[in-house]
Write an enzyme that holds these catalytic residues in place. Structure first.
Site, PDB file in Angstrom:
ATOM      1  N   ASP A 197      52.194 109.467  52.782  1.00 40.15           N
ATOM      2  CA  ASP A 197      51.190 109.174  53.807  1.00 40.15           C
ATOM      3  C   ASP A 197      51.666 107.963  54.607  1.00 40.15           C
ATOM      4  OD1 ASP A 197      48.764 109.136  55.325  1.00 40.15           O
ATOM      5  OD2 ASP A 197      47.700 109.926  53.580  1.00 40.15           O
ATOM      6  N   GLY A 223      55.452 107.219  55.326  1.00 33.42           N
ATOM      7  CA  GLY A 223      56.166 107.868  56.423  1.00 33.42           C
ATOM      8  C   GLY A 223      55.224 108.617  57.340  1.00 33.42           C
ATOM      9  N   ASP A 224      55.800 109.322  58.290  1.00 35.85           N
ATOM     10  CA  ASP A 224      55.072 110.038  59.341  1.00 35.85           C
ATOM     11  C   ASP A 224      55.466 111.506  59.282  1.00 35.85           C
ATOM     12  OD1 ASP A 224      54.098 111.161  61.671  1.00 35.85           O
ATOM     13  OD2 ASP A 224      54.807 109.561  62.984  1.00 35.85           O
ATOM     14  N   PHE A 225      54.509 112.388  59.008  1.00 41.99           N
ATOM     15  CA  PHE A 225      54.860 113.802  58.849  1.00 41.99           C
ATOM     16  C   PHE A 225      55.319 114.468  60.135  1.00 41.99           C
ATOM     17  CE2 PHE A 225      49.960 114.460  58.498  1.00 41.99           C
ATOM     18  CZ  PHE A 225      49.784 114.446  59.873  1.00 41.99           C
ATOM     19  N   HIS A 243      43.847 121.173  59.937  1.00 42.81           N
ATOM     20  CA  HIS A 243      42.691 121.385  60.825  1.00 42.81           C
ATOM     21  C   HIS A 243      42.460 120.215  61.785  1.00 42.81           C
ATOM     22  CE1 HIS A 243      39.171 119.356  58.412  1.00 42.81           C
ATOM     23  NE2 HIS A 243      40.265 118.625  58.354  1.00 42.81           N
TER      24      HIS A 243
END
Length: 334
Positions: A197, A223-225, A243
């Site tokens: 996350d 981190g950044d997905f 969503h």
């Protein structure tokens, strides 16, 4: 009066009833009444309220059967009202407080403007939801409690109804504070986990996993997905993630997962899946909130999830009902 009239007028009356429940939740009335009935004046004193105004709200709450009269001017909790206490496992207090929060209230009240312009009135005024939370820690705390409680039945359904590979490593993508990962690891003692996350969330997740005694089986990776996700996992879980994003962004996230996973890995998407019929459904209610609060957030049907997965070179294999309106979508490489 026809059935359709009942539904319409019920919705009109519903705003007043919700406002009464919101008052009960914000003032903590159920917590004050937890140990027995109180005189309305004493209850007002304890919660810092204007007694004549509170009596009017209590009258509405009594009509809703969440409190009941006790003596000449007293009130007590009913069995239904116990769910408004903050200290019970199935408490709905934080859910009601979250929906009544200033920004959410504004978002739903301005849904007509959002539909007219095709962009969220909430985002225009408050920015992205998570920026709003970052700027308002108290609101963020209510939301965290709401999401934790909301996830409990989904998580129990997940560990009871889905067979995880016995020795798998699961990557919980955007796993928040780690409550779902912790529950899965407790139920599967030979599994390992990685919680992934944003950096400001990762520290809180590490605390959760440590408190659960799982630090030796789980690591936290910030981190950044949209950039990448940890590589080499057997299972990638995305719970209430996709969503929040439109199809293009959902595909970007899933493509990063597809690149990171093992050749025989699997992707698990935990969401509310919309039915194809016109019957009332939790997902349709949630979709109005997604429309109001996000630019691009959307609840999807099975076919719509299959299409998004296909664009990320993934194939939908199965949908497992988890209860409480949630479903688990299993996918693997095409």
């Amino acid at each position: 009066m026809s059935h359709s009239d009942d539904l319409l007028w019920g919705a009109v009356a519903g705003i007043s009833r919700f406002a009464a429940l919101l008052t009960m939740a914000e003032l903590g009335l159920a917590d004050h009444l937890a140990h027995g009935p109180l005189d309305a004046g004493e209850l007002a004193r304890r919660c810092g309220a204007h007694a004549p105004s509170l009596r009017r709200v209590l009258r509405e709450l009594a009509a809703m059967d969440v409190v009941r009269p006790a003596g000449r001017d007293g009130y007590d909790l009913t069995a239904k009202g116990v769910a408004l206490r903050s200290d019970v496992p199935d408490s709905v207090r934080s859910a009601i407080r979250m929906l009544g929060e200033e920004g959410f209230w504004y978002a739903m009240g301005n849904l007509p403007a959002t539909v007219r312009h095709g962009s969220s009135a909430f985002v225009e005024r408050y920015g992205h939801l998570y920026d709003h939370f970052a700027a308002n820690p108290a609101v963020s705390g209510v939301f965290d409690d709401y999401m934790r409680r909301r996830a409990v039945p989904f998580t129990e359904g997940l560990v009871e109804r889905y067979a995880f590979p016995a020795t798998a490593t699961m990557v919980d993508v955007a796993g928040g504070k780690g409550h779902i990962l912790a529950r899965v690891l407790r139920a599967n003692p030979d599994m390992r986990g990685i919680l992934f996350d944003l950096e400001h969330v990762a520290g809180r997740a590490a605390e959760t996993l440590a408190a659960e005694g799982l630090s030796d089986r789980a690591e936290v990776v910030p981190g950044d997905f949209f950039v990448s996700v940890p590589a080499g996992g057997d299972v990638y879980l995305l719970a209430s993630v996709l969503h929040n994003w439109d199809d293009a962004d959902a595909v970007r996230i899933l493509r990063n997962v597809r690149r990171a996973m093992k050749p025989d890995g699997r992707v698990l998407v935990l969401e509310v899946v919309l039915p194809d019929d016109q019957a009332p459904h939790l997902g349709k209610d949630l979709d109005m909130r997604m429309l109001a609060i996000f630019n691009g957030g959307v609840e999807r049907s099975r076919d719509e999830y299959a299409a998004v997965l296909r664009q990320a070179d993934l194939a939908l294999r199965a949908v497992v009902e988890l209860g409480s309106g949630a479903s688990l979508i299993e996918a693997g490489p095409r």
